[in-house]
Write a protein that holds these residues in place. Sequence first.
Motif, short mmCIF file in Angstrom:
data_model
loop_
_atom_site.label_atom_id
_atom_site.label_comp_id
_atom_site.label_asym_id
_atom_site.label_seq_id
_atom_site.Cartn_x
_atom_site.Cartn_y
_atom_site.Cartn_z
N PRO A 1 0.80 -1.23 0.00
CA PRO A 1 0.00 0.00 0.00
C PRO A 1 0.83 1.28 0.00
CG PRO A 1 0.04 -0.97 2.18
CD PRO A 1 0.72 -1.95 1.28
N ALA A 2 2.11 1.19 0.39
CA ALA A 2 2.93 2.39 0.47
C ALA A 2 4.37 2.10 0.07
CB ALA A 2 2.87 2.97 1.88
N PRO A 3 4.61 1.77 -1.19
CA PRO A 3 5.99 1.51 -1.62
C PRO A 3 6.83 2.78 -1.57
CG PRO A 3 4.51 1.57 -3.51
CD PRO A 3 3.65 1.64 -2.29
N GLY A 4 8.12 2.61 -1.34
CA GLY A 4 9.02 3.74 -1.15
C GLY A 4 9.49 4.37 -2.45
N ARG A 5 10.34 5.36 -2.29
CA ARG A 5 10.82 6.18 -3.41
C ARG A 5 11.50 5.34 -4.49
NH1 ARG A 5 11.83 11.78 -3.38
NH2 ARG A 5 11.46 11.74 -1.13
#
Length: 225
Positions: free
Chosen positions: A47-51
């Motif tokens: 749900p919230a993959p990084g840069r």
Amino acid sequence: MLDEPMPSPVYRFQPHWELLPAGTRLWRMHSSRFAAEEFKPFDPDDPAPGRFHATAGDPYPCLYAATDAETALAETLLRSVPFDIETGSRLVPWASVRGKSLNVVRTRRELKLVSLCSGAALAAVRQDNLLLENEGEEHYRNTRDWARELRAHAPDAMGMIWGSKRNPSRQALVLFGDRLAHLADGPLEALPYRSIADLGSPDGVKEANQLLEPLRSAIREPLHR
């Protein structure tokens, strides 16, 4: 620069390199589901993959870390967190640390990283400071696509390193698990030094807040657990 099309096959990135020596200590904040030295596998439903997470077109495991404990916490916890007007501090919700750990690892071998630590280093891979400073899901979709392109141009890159946005003068980095999978003992070994096994526990919050205090930041403990 990320609003421009990805470079054509004619254009070649010419990365600047930084060699991270064997024996370097690195700090990482991560889900307690993973061991200190364990890479996070690609998850298309994250749900919230990084840069610089992987994409479906290049699904590599990754591991984010920093050169010190407070930067590892800051890079994860202080994203888009403003200073509170009343307290003058950045207040982090307790939910952000629930089920998380802070660990230190040591590199087993020298690691060859793409440097993003200067304007010249960023320009060498056709980027500028916006690559590292902008935030938000739309921006991160572009940075992940750019990371995929960089990996294609630099097949010997084991990761990338850059100056921390939230703790300037310190560094953050990402390692590419597929580029290190050939190492029999793994690229990292876990160390017990100042680890915090449960950042959401009362003791964990206390220790983390001691690290965050110089950055005028704190985890806000819940009224009821």
